[in-house]
Design an enzyme around this catalytic site. Structure first.
Site, PDB file in Angstrom:
ATOM      1  N   TRP A 176      17.074 -36.667 -16.144  1.00 50.50           N
ATOM      2  CA  TRP A 176      16.429 -36.261 -17.487  1.00 50.50           C
ATOM      3  C   TRP A 176      14.887 -36.808 -17.816  1.00 50.50           C
ATOM      4  O   TRP A 176      14.821 -36.980 -19.217  1.00 50.50           O
ATOM      5  CB  TRP A 176      17.289 -36.278 -18.786  1.00 50.50           C
ATOM      6  CG  TRP A 176      18.719 -35.705 -18.396  1.00 50.50           C
ATOM      7  CD1 TRP A 176      19.831 -36.693 -18.433  1.00 50.50           C
ATOM      8  CD2 TRP A 176      19.215 -34.376 -17.898  1.00 50.50           C
ATOM      9  NE1 TRP A 176      20.910 -35.981 -18.046  1.00 50.50           N
ATOM     10  CE2 TRP A 176      20.501 -34.475 -17.813  1.00 50.50           C
ATOM     11  CE3 TRP A 176      18.461 -33.514 -17.801  1.00 50.50           C
ATOM     12  CZ2 TRP A 176      21.201 -33.527 -17.293  1.00 50.50           C
ATOM     13  CZ3 TRP A 176      19.205 -32.221 -17.081  1.00 50.50           C
ATOM     14  CH2 TRP A 176      20.485 -32.106 -16.994  1.00 50.50           C
ATOM     15  N   GLU A 195       0.923  -1.422  -0.209  1.00 48.54           N
ATOM     16  CA  GLU A 195      -0.118  -0.116  -0.043  1.00 48.54           C
ATOM     17  C   GLU A 195       0.980   1.357  -0.073  1.00 48.54           C
ATOM     18  O   GLU A 195       0.693   2.166  -0.592  1.00 48.54           O
ATOM     19  CB  GLU A 195      -0.992  -0.031   1.327  1.00 48.54           C
ATOM     20  CG  GLU A 195      -1.798  -1.260   1.376  1.00 48.54           C
ATOM     21  CD  GLU A 195      -1.215  -2.274   2.264  1.00 48.54           C
ATOM     22  OE1 GLU A 195      -0.001  -2.598   1.694  1.00 48.54           O
ATOM     23  OE2 GLU A 195      -2.079  -2.952   2.949  1.00 48.54           O
ATOM     24  N   ALA A 218       9.171 -35.635 -10.655  1.00 51.26           N
ATOM     25  CA  ALA A 218       8.814 -35.966 -11.957  1.00 51.26           C
ATOM     26  C   ALA A 218       8.792 -37.351 -12.236  1.00 51.26           C
ATOM     27  O   ALA A 218       9.822 -38.151 -11.686  1.00 51.26           O
ATOM     28  CB  ALA A 218      10.016 -35.323 -12.634  1.00 51.26           C
TER      29      ALA A 218
HETATM   30  C1  AOF Z   1       0.340  -5.052   4.619  1.00 49.18           C
HETATM   31  N1  AOF Z   1       0.917  -4.839   3.471  1.00 49.18           N
HETATM   32  O1  AOF Z   1       2.686  -5.432   2.022  1.00 49.18           O
HETATM   33  C2  AOF Z   1       2.498  -6.592   3.817  1.00 49.18           C
HETATM   34  C3  AOF Z   1       1.841  -6.705   5.224  1.00 49.18           C
HETATM   35  O2  AOF Z   1       7.612  -6.079   9.732  1.00 49.18           O
HETATM   36  P1  AOF Z   1       6.502  -5.376   8.874  1.00 49.18           P
HETATM   37  O3  AOF Z   1       6.635  -4.022   9.008  1.00 49.18           O
HETATM   38  O4  AOF Z   1       7.030  -5.768   7.475  1.00 49.18           O
HETATM   39  O5  AOF Z   1       5.327  -6.358   9.071  1.00 49.18           O
HETATM   40  C4  AOF Z   1       4.904  -7.531   8.736  1.00 49.18           C
HETATM   41  C5  AOF Z   1       3.675  -7.956   8.954  1.00 49.18           C
HETATM   42  O6  AOF Z   1       2.900  -7.095   8.170  1.00 49.18           O
HETATM   43  C6  AOF Z   1       3.310  -9.291   8.520  1.00 49.18           C
HETATM   44  O7  AOF Z   1       3.557 -10.223   9.399  1.00 49.18           O
HETATM   45  C7  AOF Z   1       1.921  -9.240   7.986  1.00 49.18           C
HETATM   46  O8  AOF Z   1       0.881  -9.373   8.924  1.00 49.18           O
HETATM   47  C8  AOF Z   1       1.705  -7.614   7.443  1.00 49.18           C
HETATM   48  N2  AOF Z   1       2.335  -7.432   6.136  1.00 49.18           N
HETATM   49  N3  AOF Z   1       0.715  -5.967   5.362  1.00 49.18           N
HETATM   50  O9  AOF Z   1      -0.714  -4.369   4.796  1.00 49.18           O
HETATM   51  C9  AOF Z   1       2.003  -5.464   2.737  1.00 49.18           C
HETATM   52  N4  AOF Z   1       3.540  -7.037   3.614  1.00 49.18           N
HETATM   53 ZN    ZN Z   2       1.188  -2.611   5.966  1.00 48.93          ZN
END
Ligand code: AOF
Ligand code: ZN
Length: 347
Positions: A171, A54, A155
């Site tokens: 292979w 985001e 495979a």
């Molecule tokens: C989101 N958008 O792109 C991701 C999320 O240590 P941080 O700040 O990277 O936080 C990690 C946590 O944030 C992860 O465990 C998950 O709950 C959330 N990841 N959330 O809104 C994102 N990668």
């Molecule tokens: Zn986030």
């Protein structure tokens, strides 16, 4: 016309660009629309520790195009301070009026929905939820079970053989299928194989992290397999670090290394997902721990009764007692096929 499902599919595509770099975080992609429904920005989570999807998308906007608009993302936006500040704060600050997401975050620290709603933002959830959960199946297992996700790759010929009795297994499939294996490998934190495979095929198995099960330390540590990557050798009776190799003394169970111990240790070492690429014996032993199976099939028949099947070491004579699986997909890597399936009893 952009509907939310189409936009969500785009989020999945964007999210996948982070494959191999975001672990232990989930794969996340994001699309931002202005108040008239035009796409004004896209983003994704590039790498662990870096901006979430985001934030990546919103920071590209400098003229308030997103004000009153919609943010589409495959995971509930986070509301906690981790390596980065909460995505919900930025969404609120930038004046979006609607957030559409696919699945709730299974991380107990996150309650983005509540935060967004109390700021007056409309929230629509559950768009392509099942696909989103599949995309982040590793993250879900890690978070909810505190365990490493285990995938197996094999495979075989049409008659389910992985090698002829002469040992020629390298292979079975075509170049196209082998190229796909490299893409599959990249999705997982580590690949795991056995000393028998390293001795028989002498593979490099290029990867960041490699796990070798070598109970009696039979491998030649000068082999190409050991030349790159971070390597973890599970064995009996040796521990310590030598160059890029970490030896881990492992309990033995029925003359075999204890797989449960291996998987627990892997999780402690921060290896959140493993792709097992080995022969029939190890595949048979790992079947009980497998979360997913990638099975390439080459249009060939050997009928070689002395060769191993893909999952060896057990035999069920009553069809009603057989291990049940659920097919997920079939992909064409002509001339070969890739069948992906999930064990039913593990899910
Ligand atoms: C989101 N958008 O792109 C991701 C999320 O240590 P941080 O700040 O990277 O936080 C990690 C946590 O944030 C992860 O465990 C998950 O709950 C959330 N990841 N959330 O809104 C994102 N990668
Ligand atoms: Zn986030």
């Amino acid at each position: 016309m952009n509907n939310y499902e189409t936009l969500m599919r785009r989020c999945f595509e964007l999210a996948k660009q982070g494959e191999g770099r975001v672990s232990p975080n989930p794969l996340v992609g994001c699309v931002v629309l202005d108040k008239d429904g035009n796409i004004v920005s896209e983003g994704y989570h590039h790498k662990y520790g870096e901006n979430h999807a985001e934030r990546d998308a919103l920071l590209k906007l400098h003229n308030g195009e997103e004000k009153g608009g919609t943010l589409v993302v495959n995971l509930e936006p986070c509301s906690h301070f981790g390596k980065t500040p909460p995505c919900t704060d930025l969404i609120i600050e930038r004046g979006l009026s609607r957030v559409v997401f696919a699945m709730s975050d299974v991380n107990p620290k996150v309650n983005g929905v509540q935060k967004l709603k109390s700021a007056g933002i409309e929230v629509i959830s559950g768009v392509l939820e099942e696909d989103a959960r599949k995309l982040n199946e590793v993250f879900i297992k890690n978070m909810t079970e505190q365990k490493t996700f285990v995938a197996l790759k094999t495979a075989t010929t049409l008659d389910g053989k992985i090698a002829t009795s002469g040992g020629s297994s390298k292979w079975i499939t075509s170049q196209k299928a082998r190229d796909e294996v490299k893409i599959i490998r990249n999705r997982y934190d580590a690949i795991l194989t056995s000393t028998s495979t390293v001795i028989a095929d002498n593979p490099t198995m290029a990867h960041r992290k490699k796990i070798l099960l070598d109970r009696n330390l039979r491998c030649d540590f000068d082999a190409p397999f050991f030349k790159e990557g971070e390597i973890f050798v599970f064995c009996s009776g040796k521990s310590g670090v030598s160059d890029n190799i970490t030896f881990i003394d492992t309990p033995v169970f029925n003359n075999r290394l204890d797989i449960e111990f291996v998987l627990e240790k892997a999780f402690q070492l921060g290896i959140n997902s493993i792709l097992v690429e080995a022969g029939g014996h190890l595949n048979g032993s790992f079947l009980a721990f497998a979360d997913k199976i990638y099975h390439f099939i080459a249009p060939k028949i050997t009928n070689d009764n002395t060769s191993l099947s893909a999952f060896d070491g057990f035999s069920i004579t009553d069809i009603n007692e057989s291990k049940p699986f659920r097919f997920d997909s079939v992909n064409d890597f002509s001339p070969d096929l890739l069948l992906t399936y999930y064990p039913m009893d593990n899910k």
